[in-house]
Design an enzyme around this catalytic site. Sequence first.
Site, short mmCIF file in Angstrom:
data_model
loop_
_atom_site.label_atom_id
_atom_site.label_comp_id
_atom_site.label_asym_id
_atom_site.label_seq_id
_atom_site.Cartn_x
_atom_site.Cartn_y
_atom_site.Cartn_z
N SER A 259 -36.66 65.18 13.88
CA SER A 259 -35.24 65.53 13.87
C SER A 259 -34.92 66.66 12.88
O SER A 259 -34.15 67.57 13.24
CB SER A 259 -34.39 64.30 13.57
OG SER A 259 -34.52 63.38 14.61
N LYS A 306 -30.11 50.93 13.07
CA LYS A 306 -29.13 51.19 14.14
C LYS A 306 -28.09 50.08 14.31
O LYS A 306 -26.95 50.36 14.67
CB LYS A 306 -29.84 51.41 15.49
CG LYS A 306 -30.47 52.78 15.62
CD LYS A 306 -31.05 52.97 17.01
CE LYS A 306 -31.76 54.29 17.11
NZ LYS A 306 -32.30 54.57 18.43
N ASN A 327 -26.46 55.25 16.91
CA ASN A 327 -27.46 56.19 16.38
C ASN A 327 -26.83 57.45 15.79
O ASN A 327 -27.55 58.34 15.34
CB ASN A 327 -28.48 56.57 17.48
CG ASN A 327 -27.92 57.59 18.44
OD1 ASN A 327 -26.71 57.59 18.72
ND2 ASN A 327 -28.76 58.47 18.93
N ASP A 343 -28.03 57.90 22.35
CA ASP A 343 -29.26 57.51 23.04
C ASP A 343 -28.97 57.34 24.53
O ASP A 343 -29.79 57.69 25.39
CB ASP A 343 -29.80 56.18 22.49
CG ASP A 343 -30.56 56.38 21.18
OD1 ASP A 343 -31.01 57.51 20.91
OD2 ASP A 343 -30.67 55.41 20.41
N GLY A 366 -39.29 46.86 28.43
CA GLY A 366 -38.84 46.66 27.06
C GLY A 366 -37.43 46.13 27.03
O GLY A 366 -36.68 46.25 28.03
N ALA A 367 -37.07 45.54 25.89
CA ALA A 367 -35.70 45.01 25.74
C ALA A 367 -35.20 45.23 24.32
O ALA A 367 -34.34 44.52 23.84
CB ALA A 367 -35.68 43.53 26.11
N GLY A 369 -34.03 48.31 21.21
CA GLY A 369 -32.89 49.20 21.03
C GLY A 369 -32.78 50.26 22.13
O GLY A 369 -31.71 50.43 22.73
N ASN A 389 -40.15 42.57 30.02
CA ASN A 389 -40.42 42.65 28.58
C ASN A 389 -41.49 41.65 28.17
O ASN A 389 -41.66 40.61 28.80
CB ASN A 389 -39.12 42.37 27.80
CG ASN A 389 -39.30 42.65 26.31
OD1 ASN A 389 -39.89 43.68 25.96
ND2 ASN A 389 -38.82 41.77 25.45
N ARG A 390 -42.20 42.02 27.08
CA ARG A 390 -43.26 41.15 26.56
C ARG A 390 -42.69 39.76 26.25
O ARG A 390 -43.28 38.75 26.58
CB ARG A 390 -43.84 41.81 25.29
CG ARG A 390 -44.92 41.02 24.63
CD ARG A 390 -45.49 41.78 23.47
NE ARG A 390 -44.49 42.08 22.43
CZ ARG A 390 -44.76 42.72 21.31
NH1 ARG A 390 -45.98 43.17 21.09
NH2 ARG A 390 -43.82 42.95 20.42
P1 NAP Z 1 -37.70 48.32 19.47
O1 NAP Z 1 -36.25 48.03 19.34
O2 NAP Z 1 -38.65 47.89 18.42
O3 NAP Z 1 -38.17 47.67 20.86
C1 NAP Z 1 -39.50 47.73 21.25
C2 NAP Z 1 -39.66 47.07 22.62
O4 NAP Z 1 -41.00 47.29 23.03
C3 NAP Z 1 -39.43 45.56 22.59
O5 NAP Z 1 -38.88 45.16 23.80
C4 NAP Z 1 -40.83 45.01 22.44
O6 NAP Z 1 -41.02 43.78 23.04
C5 NAP Z 1 -41.66 46.03 23.21
N1 NAP Z 1 -43.01 46.13 22.69
C6 NAP Z 1 -43.37 46.51 21.44
N2 NAP Z 1 -44.72 46.50 21.34
C7 NAP Z 1 -45.19 46.08 22.52
C8 NAP Z 1 -46.49 45.84 23.02
N3 NAP Z 1 -47.58 46.04 22.26
N4 NAP Z 1 -46.63 45.45 24.30
C9 NAP Z 1 -45.53 45.24 25.07
N5 NAP Z 1 -44.28 45.42 24.66
C10 NAP Z 1 -44.11 45.85 23.40
O7 NAP Z 1 -37.95 49.87 19.65
P2 NAP Z 1 -36.96 50.94 20.34
O8 NAP Z 1 -36.06 51.54 19.34
O9 NAP Z 1 -36.38 50.31 21.54
O10 NAP Z 1 -37.97 52.09 20.76
C11 NAP Z 1 -38.94 51.87 21.77
C12 NAP Z 1 -39.67 53.18 22.01
O11 NAP Z 1 -38.79 54.10 22.64
C13 NAP Z 1 -40.08 53.86 20.70
O12 NAP Z 1 -41.36 53.48 20.32
C14 NAP Z 1 -40.00 55.33 21.01
O13 NAP Z 1 -41.27 55.80 21.38
C15 NAP Z 1 -39.07 55.39 22.21
N6 NAP Z 1 -37.81 56.09 21.82
C16 NAP Z 1 -37.70 57.37 22.15
C17 NAP Z 1 -36.55 58.07 21.86
C18 NAP Z 1 -36.45 59.51 22.25
O14 NAP Z 1 -35.54 60.18 21.77
N7 NAP Z 1 -37.29 59.98 23.14
C19 NAP Z 1 -35.49 57.43 21.20
C20 NAP Z 1 -35.62 56.07 20.88
C21 NAP Z 1 -36.79 55.42 21.18
P3 NAP Z 1 -40.67 42.38 22.31
O15 NAP Z 1 -39.25 42.08 22.62
O16 NAP Z 1 -41.64 41.43 22.91
O17 NAP Z 1 -40.91 42.61 20.85
#
Ligand code: NAP
Length: 530
Positions: A259, A306, A327, A343, A366-367, A369, A389-390
């Site tokens: 950023s 967040k 965010n 987002d 996924g579930a 943020g 989701n996992r």
């Molecule tokens: P978060 O709130 O930590 O959520 C992560 C999600 O992924 C949860 O649903 C989690 O499942 C699941 N997960 C984590 N590790 C896993 C694994 N090994 N196998 C299966 N499922 C798994 O994270 P977030 O903020 O949503 O971000 C998720 C991803 O989105 C980030 O890593 C990033 O790469 C991407 N992102 C990109 C942008 C962008 O601007 N491009 C912005 C935000 C995020 P559980 O519920 O089982 O824990």
Amino acid sequence: MPSIALQFLRSRIGKVCVAIIGNTPAEMLEKASAVIKETPFLEFRLDYLEKPLLAMPKLKQFIADNGAVTCIATCRRAANGGKFKGALAAQLEVLTKAAEVGFHIVDLELESAESLKKGDLQKLRETGVGIIISHHDFNATKDLDGIYKRIQPMEPDFIKIVPTAKTLTDNVTLMRFIERMDDHSNIVGVCMGDAGIISRVLGLRAGSAFTFAAATAGEETAPGQIAARTLIETYRIDQVDAATKVYGVAGNPIKSSLSPVMMNTAFRRETVNAVYLALQATKIADLLKLVNEIPIQGLSVTMPLKQEIMAHLEKTDPLSAKIGACNTVLRAQDGKLYGFNTDVAGIIGPLEKRISLRGAKVLVLGAGGAARAAVFGLRDKGAEVFILNRTPETAQKLAKQSGAKVIKKEALAKTPMDVIINATPIGMTGIKGAQLLEAKDLNTKLVFDLVYNPIETPLIRMARQQNIPIITGIEMFVQQGARQFEIWTGKPAPEEEMLKVVIHTLRQQAESAAAEAPPTPPATKSKKAS
Ligand code: NAP
């Protein structure tokens, strides 16, 4: 009133002093020669050399050949955080010799200065060299006035005070201290540590006579030091003035966030007098105090803040309230903090450029943020959303809140989708974990991977191999940032420029990671089990 000699010295130094290190004099001089093309103010860390005295003839020649360059000699002793193992007398000999061969300034740590014999400091001064007395605290930011009181009676040309920022507000403590000094033009102050970046960028504005930078990334001589080019080109440190508005990205960890490079590029491109910093925030109270003290005009908020930030905002937009995460923070005209969620726009915008979302069938992996932003945003646009989701319970909860459905992995192959979105970290550099989908599961017209580092994730590669159109996480990253820029400045964001710099930085990072990786050993035939 500073002496004529001191006034001359102050007038010839730049705002950024680049620390030069090397194992040999030749290595140091090669680096110095490269650096002075852009920054003619150097600190030679003579303590990095095994025998600093032997380097003097070459250093003398370098200084004579480069008359416009100002050079500091530092030979910090190991006991004070340097590398010089010699005794105090040997340190003094090195610095005296440095003064004789033409160094303009020598840096002596306070602990050494206090141990000198009476008259030694005066003798050093009589060589005509400028003197910095410096103090480094590698653990905390404390008792700055006490340190100043110990240094000031020695009447050095510059008083250098370098504490360590353990919190964001430690930067404020240091900068307020510099501002308070009567003749602060001879104070050099900067906080070490990842949280200290604020003082590295805003310290000059507070009145620090100059600041320090590394020659290149990887050549830092102090924790948290920034490469000179980044400080000058990305943070435009010599243009930061009283009117410069301060923005930042707050989260933990934040060091490798893209950023700052993206947002500072946007500010420069649109000639907005603003600077954007990485704010390593472990506690919300510390962040909020910083935001009010600096004051900070806007924040990008990332993991893990967040949700937590919401309770501290005057008001949020309905989308943030629905998602339960924000965010983007804006300090409005009334001085209060308001929250937004970009987002959602970062996900919906790229999709709407390609397909109509009303009635579209979308699978969200996924579930967390990012998934919540995707699901609520998609439902808002009338899409039929499936969540996988996992942890099934979290998926169920989100589905219930948003009017989406949950789906099992086994059902994917026979459930055609319009879009599959990955909102988990699977595929991200440094994250271990099995791929969530197999080739047969990509029963879709479009794949959107929110992960943006690396640019080409395994999921994106798999989709390409099946000729399925893709959207990479970079597009979301740039879109959510562009909307933040617009909320803060009211100007259209230079999206192309932002995209270019993000891709360029990611490619550079990938190249240097590949260069640093150990060579892969030649393939060996696998032994058969006996
Ligand atoms: P978060 O709130 O930590 O959520 C992560 C999600 O992924 C949860 O649903 C989690 O499942 C699941 N997960 C984590 N590790 C896993 C694994 N090994 N196998 C299966 N499922 C798994 O994270 P977030 O903020 O949503 O971000 C998720 C991803 O989105 C980030 O890593 C990033 O790469 C991407 N992102 C990109 C942008 C962008 O601007 N491009 C912005 C935000 C995020 P559980 O519920 O089982 O824990």
